[in-house]
Design a protein around this motif. Sequence first.
Motif, PDB file in Angstrom:
ATOM      1  N   ASP A 167       0.250  18.575   2.213  1.00 26.93           N
ATOM      2  CA  ASP A 167       1.077  18.942   1.059  1.00 26.93           C
ATOM      3  C   ASP A 167       0.796  18.019  -0.129  1.00 26.93           C
ATOM      4  O   ASP A 167       0.634  18.483  -1.262  1.00 26.93           O
ATOM      5  CB  ASP A 167       2.564  18.877   1.410  1.00 26.93           C
ATOM      6  CG  ASP A 167       3.003  20.004   2.326  1.00 26.93           C
ATOM      7  OD1 ASP A 167       2.253  20.992   2.480  1.00 26.93           O
ATOM      8  OD2 ASP A 167       4.108  19.889   2.904  1.00 26.93           O
ATOM      9  N   ALA A 168       0.730  16.721   0.146  1.00 27.43           N
ATOM     10  CA  ALA A 168       0.488  15.759  -0.927  1.00 27.43           C
ATOM     11  C   ALA A 168      -0.901  15.967  -1.531  1.00 27.43           C
ATOM     12  O   ALA A 168      -1.063  15.982  -2.758  1.00 27.43           O
ATOM     13  CB  ALA A 168       0.637  14.335  -0.392  1.00 27.43           C
ATOM     14  N   LEU A 200      -4.661   9.965  -1.633  1.00 30.20           N
ATOM     15  CA  LEU A 200      -4.130  11.048  -0.809  1.00 30.20           C
ATOM     16  C   LEU A 200      -5.178  11.556   0.175  1.00 30.20           C
ATOM     17  O   LEU A 200      -4.846  11.954   1.297  1.00 30.20           O
ATOM     18  CB  LEU A 200      -3.600  12.181  -1.686  1.00 30.20           C
ATOM     19  CG  LEU A 200      -2.423  11.784  -2.585  1.00 30.20           C
ATOM     20  CD1 LEU A 200      -2.018  12.940  -3.490  1.00 30.20           C
ATOM     21  CD2 LEU A 200      -1.252  11.298  -1.751  1.00 30.20           C
TER      22      LEU A 200
END
Length: 134
Positions: free
Chosen positions: A63-64, A74
Amino acid sequence: MDALLVAGQIAPYVTAAVGAYGTAVVTRVSDAGADATVSLGQRILQRVWRREESREDIEGAVDALAAAPEDEDLQALLRAQLKRALLADPELTAELARLLPPAGPAFTASGAGAVAVQHNSGIISTGSDTTIQR
């Protein structure tokens, strides 16, 4: 197969798939138009996703990363979650290792005029005043 090695090898594929499909990467039906890297990343992630013990952490990392695919931190977070999952599951590590393409020889060239090729059936010349005769 070494879990850390496999995690490092699968991470670029998974990152490419997340970059291409975002959070839908796991649920998306295989796309015939997707390149081999994205398709393999999608298959890897779908397989890792089935491991209940690590799903929540990997889902958070996906998601990040989907929100900022170019963010190297990330990408590293997702890589770390993949490593954790593989370290905890040797069978998963072996399964994913079998999905990876065989590694080819590595070539390195450095310095002025350096050339690295896997196969050459011709002539490579890096000299500025070179005359080549056959």
